[in-house]
Design an enzyme around this catalytic site. Structure first.
Site, PDB file in Angstrom:
ATOM      1  N   LYS A 106       0.849  -1.192   0.000  1.00 22.16           N
ATOM      2  CA  LYS A 106       0.000   0.000   0.000  1.00 22.16           C
ATOM      3  C   LYS A 106       0.878   1.233   0.000  1.00 22.16           C
ATOM      4  O   LYS A 106       2.014   1.181   0.477  1.00 22.16           O
ATOM      5  CB  LYS A 106      -0.860   0.029   1.261  1.00 22.16           C
ATOM      6  CG  LYS A 106      -2.112   0.850   1.115  1.00 22.16           C
ATOM      7  CD  LYS A 106      -3.149   0.034   0.388  1.00 22.16           C
ATOM      8  CE  LYS A 106      -4.500   0.662   0.317  1.00 22.16           C
ATOM      9  NZ  LYS A 106      -5.526  -0.347   0.010  1.00 22.16           N
ATOM     10  N   ASN A 221     -15.745   5.796  -4.660  1.00 20.49           N
ATOM     11  CA  ASN A 221     -15.883   4.737  -5.671  1.00 20.49           C
ATOM     12  C   ASN A 221     -16.703   3.560  -5.130  1.00 20.49           C
ATOM     13  O   ASN A 221     -17.655   3.106  -5.772  1.00 20.49           O
ATOM     14  CB  ASN A 221     -14.490   4.279  -6.121  1.00 20.49           C
ATOM     15  CG  ASN A 221     -14.531   3.050  -7.024  1.00 20.49           C
ATOM     16  OD1 ASN A 221     -14.637   1.922  -6.541  1.00 20.49           O
ATOM     17  ND2 ASN A 221     -14.491   3.267  -8.316  1.00 20.49           N
ATOM     18  N   ALA A 222     -16.348   3.072  -3.954  1.00 15.32           N
ATOM     19  CA  ALA A 222     -17.048   1.897  -3.417  1.00 15.32           C
ATOM     20  C   ALA A 222     -18.502   2.219  -3.084  1.00 15.32           C
ATOM     21  O   ALA A 222     -19.417   1.471  -3.455  1.00 15.32           O
ATOM     22  CB  ALA A 222     -16.314   1.381  -2.181  1.00 15.32           C
TER      23      ALA A 222
HETATM   24  N1  GLU Z   1      -7.286  -0.108  -3.262  1.00 16.68           N
HETATM   25  C1  GLU Z   1      -8.040  -1.302  -3.485  1.00 16.68           C
HETATM   26  C2  GLU Z   1      -8.068  -2.159  -2.225  1.00 16.68           C
HETATM   27  O1  GLU Z   1      -7.936  -1.680  -1.129  1.00 16.68           O
HETATM   28  C3  GLU Z   1      -7.570  -2.049  -4.723  1.00 16.68           C
HETATM   29  C4  GLU Z   1      -6.137  -2.460  -4.721  1.00 16.68           C
HETATM   30  C5  GLU Z   1      -5.658  -2.958  -6.076  1.00 16.68           C
HETATM   31  O2  GLU Z   1      -6.426  -3.007  -7.004  1.00 16.68           O
HETATM   32  O3  GLU Z   1      -4.474  -3.300  -6.130  1.00 16.68           O
HETATM   33  O4  GLU Z   1      -8.306  -3.322  -2.298  1.00 16.68           O
END
Ligand code: GLU
Length: 416
Positions: A106, A221-222
């Site tokens: 991350k 988005n979510a």
């Molecule tokens: N940010 C999204 C998550 O927390 C997607 C991560 C990704 O697609 O690598 O799952």
């Protein structure tokens, strides 16, 4: 005693519970409690007024035993290294629970993207990529969007990477615009995957969700796609939604397309015609069938967990529920779909995007939906079965499934 709300301490506590049930050897447990690598850096950005501002950024590669580190980038004014560590840990368990050949990572930048011009945002995004380019790549670590980052930012970053390395490599980042090698279906994948797990939950619990009520906390988005797809796929009536500025409620239902158009026009869900105001806190405690926490961490805590009346809590956000709250929800019989299971649809379609980029051959939308459904449904049932077998809550069960897979990979490599 007041509850500890440091996300990384929470992620470690969650792992500790699972390690105990799994009887994980102490050395393996110690290894999985910490990130394998982290990068801390500064990004100087030329601002529109000619001044230079120095932003602080992080990229954590938590664990890459099962494959390249994978996970999004957040641009947020309250970003901390511990939040990024926790999110990177959750990515590790997320890719494992849906069984895709990737690890967990991350990234984050401390910044307020709402206060940046397009030009400043582009220079920050390119500056970020310039710093991390040598540490990431198709076979090392693949970033993606997350809170306040979007396909245009992915496009700038991909371009910067390709300019630096001198060749095309679209799979270095996912969540790209379709025109630059994005996957069909990536946009709503996080919410869609979560909706599939709610559908499976309803089957297990013998609930008919048609016409039942739901509330969505968070409208990024979510949250927006959860609103639309809960309506479309499950026939749920969404009675309340909220964003960081406040919420709205109408027991007759809020139409997804109209609410989204209102937010696009005014910048907030507030003042939606025909709806009343509701706070984020009150929204979480509504008497609805399904609650979708879809914003940030630590919104269901020891303080409010006993007041949650939803039958199903579908965690589209990362880390919305604290360990103390988990125990209370479990005791009260609330069916929790834990974050790294419920929101794994995003990274699953990111993985599909990497596969398509590698082959330079693109799948139709129906194929993405079908394969996403298979992955989410299989992961859901593995977790549900584990929870029943071991008589633990769904979060511990999800950890049991995921940690076991990661530990096996670590062990087979001979690391621990
Ligand atoms: N940010 C999204 C998550 O927390 C997607 C991560 C990704 O697609 O690598 O799952």
């Amino acid at each position: 005693m007041s509850e500890k709300l440091n996300p990384f301490a929470i992620a470690q506590t969650q792992l500790d519970k699972a390690a105990q049930v799994l009887q994980l050897p102490p050395d393996m447990h110690a290894f999985l409690r910490l990130p394998m690598r982290e990068l801390h850096f500064t990004i100087p950005v030329r601002m529109d007024d000619g001044s230079t501002q120095i932003f602080q950024g992080f990229r954590v590669q938590y664990n890459d035993a099962r494959g390249p580190a994978k996970g999004g980038l957040r641009f947020h004014w309250e970003e901390t290294i511990d939040t990024v560590r926790a999110l990177a840990a959750w990515m590790t368990w997320k890719t494992a629970v849906v069984d895709i050949p990737l690890g967990g990572g991350k990234g984050g930048v401390i910044c307020d993207p709402r206060a940046l011009s397009q030009g400043e945002l582009e220079r920050l995004s390119r500056g970020f990529m310039r710093v991390i380019a040598r540490s990431i790549g198709l076979t090392k670590d693949v970033p993606a969007p997350d809170v306040y980052t979007h396909p245009q930012i992915m496009a700038w970053m991909m371009d910067e990477y390709e300019v630096l390395t001198g060749h095309h490599e679209p799979g270095v980042i996912t969540g790209k615009p379709l025109e630059l090698g994005g996957s069909a279906g990536r946009g709503d994948a996080t919410a869609r995957g979560g909706i599939y797990t709610v559908r499976e939950t309803a089957k297990i619990l013998g609930l008919d969700l048609k016409g039942k009520t739901a509330a969505v906390q968070g409208y990024g988005n979510a949250g927006t796609f959860a609103h639309q797809l809960a309506q479309e796929i499950l026939g749920l009536k969404i009675v309340a939604v909220s964003d960081s500025r406040g919420g709205i409620i109408n027991w007759d239902g809020l139409d997804a397309a109209e609410t989204m158009a209102h937010k696009a026009n005014t910048g907030a869900v507030r003042n939606f015609p025909g709806a009343e105001e509701i706070s984020n806190e009150a929204l979480l405690e509504l008497e609805v069938d399904v609650l979708f926490p879809s914003a940030l961490e630590n919104v269901i805590t020891k303080k409010n967990a006993a007041n949650i009346k939803a039958k199903i809590v579908a965690e589209l956000a990362n880390g919305p529920t604290t360990p103390a709250a988990d125990d209370i929800l479990y005791e009260n019989g609330v069916y929790v779909l834990p974050d790294f299971l419920c929101n794994a649809g995003g990274v699953t379609v990111s993985y599909f995007e990497m596969v398509q980029n590698a082959y330079q051959y693109y799948w139709p939308l129906e194929m993405v939906h079908e394969r996403l459904d298979q992955k989410m449904t299989a992961a859901f049932h593995a977790v549900d079965k584990m929870a029943r077998q071991k008589k633990v809550n769904n979060r511990v069960a999800a950890y049991l499934v995921a940690v076991d897979r990661v530990a096996q990979a670590v062990h087979l490599r001979g690391w621990v």
